[in-house]
Design a protein around this motif. Structure first.
Motif, short mmCIF file in Angstrom:
data_model
loop_
_atom_site.label_atom_id
_atom_site.label_comp_id
_atom_site.label_asym_id
_atom_site.label_seq_id
_atom_site.Cartn_x
_atom_site.Cartn_y
_atom_site.Cartn_z
N LEU A 25 -17.30 0.18 -4.70
CA LEU A 25 -16.43 0.81 -3.69
C LEU A 25 -16.59 2.31 -3.78
CD1 LEU A 25 -13.28 -1.38 -4.43
CD2 LEU A 25 -14.83 -1.61 -2.48
N SER A 26 -16.89 2.92 -2.64
CA SER A 26 -17.04 4.39 -2.63
C SER A 26 -16.53 4.92 -1.30
CB SER A 26 -18.51 4.77 -2.83
OG SER A 26 -19.27 4.31 -1.72
N GLY A 27 -16.35 6.23 -1.23
CA GLY A 27 -15.90 6.86 0.02
C GLY A 27 -14.39 7.01 0.06
N ASN A 28 -13.93 7.40 1.28
CA ASN A 28 -12.51 7.71 1.48
C ASN A 28 -11.74 6.43 1.83
OD1 ASN A 28 -10.10 8.88 2.03
ND2 ASN A 28 -10.71 9.74 4.01
N LEU A 29 -11.28 5.71 0.81
CA LEU A 29 -10.60 4.43 1.07
C LEU A 29 -9.14 4.62 1.49
CD1 LEU A 29 -12.11 2.17 -1.72
CD2 LEU A 29 -12.72 2.27 0.69
N ILE A 30 -8.55 5.72 1.07
CA ILE A 30 -7.21 6.03 1.58
C ILE A 30 -7.39 6.93 2.78
CG2 ILE A 30 -4.95 7.03 1.05
CD1 ILE A 30 -5.47 6.49 -1.87
N ASN A 31 -7.16 6.38 3.95
CA ASN A 31 -7.38 7.17 5.18
C ASN A 31 -6.37 6.74 6.24
OD1 ASN A 31 -8.44 4.84 6.70
ND2 ASN A 31 -10.11 4.94 5.19
N ALA A 32 -6.48 7.35 7.41
CA ALA A 32 -5.50 7.09 8.48
C ALA A 32 -5.42 5.60 8.83
CB ALA A 32 -5.87 7.89 9.73
N TYR A 33 -6.56 4.92 8.84
CA TYR A 33 -6.57 3.52 9.21
C TYR A 33 -5.89 2.65 8.14
CZ TYR A 33 -9.94 5.15 12.67
OH TYR A 33 -10.54 5.83 13.69
N MET A 78 -3.29 13.93 6.84
CA MET A 78 -3.23 13.95 5.37
C MET A 78 -4.55 13.49 4.73
SD MET A 78 0.49 12.63 4.18
CE MET A 78 1.98 13.53 4.49
N PHE A 79 -5.18 12.48 5.36
CA PHE A 79 -6.31 11.85 4.66
C PHE A 79 -7.60 11.80 5.48
CE2 PHE A 79 -2.33 9.67 3.42
CZ PHE A 79 -2.26 10.06 2.09
#
Lengths: 303, 278
Positions: free
Chosen positions: B57-65, B143-144
């Motif tokens: 798992l990599s990248g921005n997992l906490i995001n708007a979606y 925010m994210f």
């Protein structure tokens, strides 16, 4: 000239599950009347008024309002009727102006702003038009209630206990307002009340109902003149006056002494004769006061 | 009719209670986003712990979606309560205030008045839903930023960021349908009641009651469960899988429509013949 019948109850009944609220009621209201719809609490007045306005459906019988059947032609009929039922409840979080705007728009009133100005002026609320209704006194709410009945230029207004909750001055003002509306605008008025005195002062015709049934209908002055009324006398010596009357032709009218007042149940036309008798006997009469309650009128009427 | 709807909307938005729903949603959205801002890595680590052995798992997992998905999950049961505060008050509130006497002695049909009230309550429901989803997306974005969305159900779906926004669009449309059913239920209860508390509590009790019975009383009412509207309240998440379950989605839409029509028909029939005693 024969007057048009504005409201006719034709053998109307309303049965709730185990309670007959209105029982085969028939009466007529004519154009131009200030009509008193009189009866004690629980007599069926409010149910009858709600049926008149199609808030409640009658179980049997016909109601014709302004020549139309209110059940089948509700909207056309109500376009010519204003009503204030029981308490004058409005949207408390809105101003008087906004409340009237809402009701005026629903009624399809043209030139609404001018009409609101006119009715608020008539009931004396122009200066408080922008105040929220929750800040209004009971008397002001009642007047606003009358104002909303006039918004759409009705031919007939129906007021259910309009003097309820008002102080004595408020009651006088309300009566004057109703008479003005009738005389100056030619609007027929139906007032329901349980206070005979109120009806006696402003109505020309009335119906009295009890337990949902009509007891009497007709011209107010004719109905009340022929009946016995309760009268209280204050004299220089009530006990002596009582004894004098007990030994005279007037003994049949004497009911006793209540709260230091001598009371009699007597026909209107016999009062001058009684006064003469007391004067001849040297009794000093300080006051004569008619006391006429609905209940007493019922009793005298059924005797 | 439009004039009547305008009047009803005006009354709705002049009542302080109307803003309880918007305020509650704003509060929850902000608090959940702040929670993830400060404790997000920890929370996500806990949620994805079981996947770490099998996936990289990599990248921005906490995001708007992700945030919007989480908030939708947490709010789906609360939204009916917020809807019923207004929809449940539409008829019973007038009865309780005594203002029905004023309205129904005017030259207007009961059906028109009722239709205007229902449409106004429906517009409020749609606005509330749109507010919830758009606020979640906007605050989440501020925010994210945006990123991929991992959805863990019976299967794991990893939805890339450019394949997600349209799913929220469809989920919103489905949400409008299912919340219309809730609005019509609340409206029906409102027509039966003379105070506002009954319809609010009644709506909540029916939804929670049916959900509990569906879960715990499967043996008892098992065959009926596919026909309960509450079964399909959370079905908006059907749009967040790689392949849609079209049959389930179609069934969910039919069930919602059937209940909505039934609730509204009964309300109109009952109210048209009701004696106004308030």
């Amino acid at each position: 000239m024969k007057k048009e019948v504005f409201l006719e109850f034709d053998h109307v009944s309303k049965q709730y599950k185990d309670f007959l609220a209105v029982n085969d009621l028939s009466f007529k209201v004519y154009e131009g009347d200030i009509f008193g719809f009189l009866g004690p609490n629980g007599a069926g007045k409010s149910t009858s008024i709600r049926m008149t306005l199609s808030l409640i459906k009658p179980t049997s019988g016909n109601i014709t309002l302004l020549g139309k059947n209110i059940v089948n032609e509700r909207e056309e009929t109500l376009a010519q009727v204003g009503a204030l039922i029981e308490k004058p409840d409005f949207y408390p979080y809105l101003t008087a102006q906004k409340n009237l705007e809402i009701l005026g728009k629903i009624s399809g009133v043209g030139n609404l702003t001018a009409k609101i100005d006119e009715v608020l002026e008539l009931v004396g609320l122009t200066e408080r038009r922008e105040s929220k209704v929750k800040t209004y006194s009971q008397g002001m709410k009642q007047r606003l209630g009358i104002a909303q009945t006039l918004l759409h230029d009705p031919k007939l207004i129906i007021l259910d206990e309009p003097a309820n909750g008002l102080d004595p001055q408020g009651q006088v003002d309300m009566r004057e307002l109703i008479v003005r509306i009738n005389k100056e605008r030619g609007i027929t008025v139906i007032i329901s009340s349980h206070i005979l005195n109120e009806v006696e002062q402003i109505c020309n015709r009335m119906v009295i109902i009890n337990k949902g049934k009509s007891m009497v209908e007709g011209n107010v002055s004719e109905l009340l003149t022929g009946s016995r009324m309760k009268v209280s006398y204050v004299t220089d010596d009530n006990q002596r006056t009582l004894e004098l009357l007990a030994n005279s032709d007037f003994k049949q009218f004497v009911t006793g002494i209540e709260k230091e007042k001598l009371t009699l149940l007597i026909e209107h036309e016999n009062i001058p004769e009684l006064n003469n008798f007391l004067s001849n006997e040297g009794v000093k009469v300080y006051s004569i006061e008619p006391i006429r309650s609905l209940e007493e009128y019922f009793i005298s009427m059924t005797k | 009719m439009i004039k009547l709807i305008q009047i009803e909307l005006y009354k709705i938005f002049r009542k302080p209670r109307t803003y309880i729903g918007f305020g509650a949603i704003a509060f929850i959205v902000i608090v959940v986003n702040l929670g993830f801002l400060f404790e997000g890595e920890q929370l996500l680590g806990f949620l994805l712990d079981s996947l770490k052995d099998k996936f990289l798992l990599s990248g921005n997992l906490i995001n708007a979606y992700t945030m919007t998905f989480v908030i939708l999950n947490s709010l789906w049961i609360h939204l009916p309560i917020l809807i019923s505060i207004t929809a449940g008050d539409m008829i019973s509130g007038e009865a309780n205030n005594g203002t029905f006497r004023l309205l129904l002695t005017r030259p207007i049909s009961r059906s028109k008045l009722l239709a205007a009230k229902f449409f106004s309550a429906w517009i409020y429901t749609v606005l509330l839903l749109l507010f919830m989803i758009s606020l979640s997306l906007i605050i989440g974005y501020l925010m994210f930023g945006v990123g991929d969305l991992i959805v863990i159900k019976s299967t794991i779906s990893i939805l890339s960021s450019d394949d997600t926004l349209w799913r929220f669009g469809y989920a919103t449309l489905y949400g409008i349908l299912s919340m219309t059913t809730v609005t019509s239920l609340s409206f029906l209860l409102s027509s039966l009641s003379e105070n506002s508390i009954g319809p609010i509590v009644g709506t909540f009790a029916i939804i929670v009651g049916l959900t509990i019975v569906s879960t715990l009383g499967y043996a008892l009412i098992g065959p009926a469960i596919p026909y309960l509207f509450t079964t399909y309240l959370p079905s908006w998440d059907l749009f967040f899988t790689m392949e849609f379950d079209v049959a389930k989605l179609t069934h969910a839409i039919y069930v919602n429509l059937a209940y909505t029509i039934a609730f509204i028909t009964f309300t109109f029939y009952y109210f048209k013949n009701k004696d106004i005693l308030s």
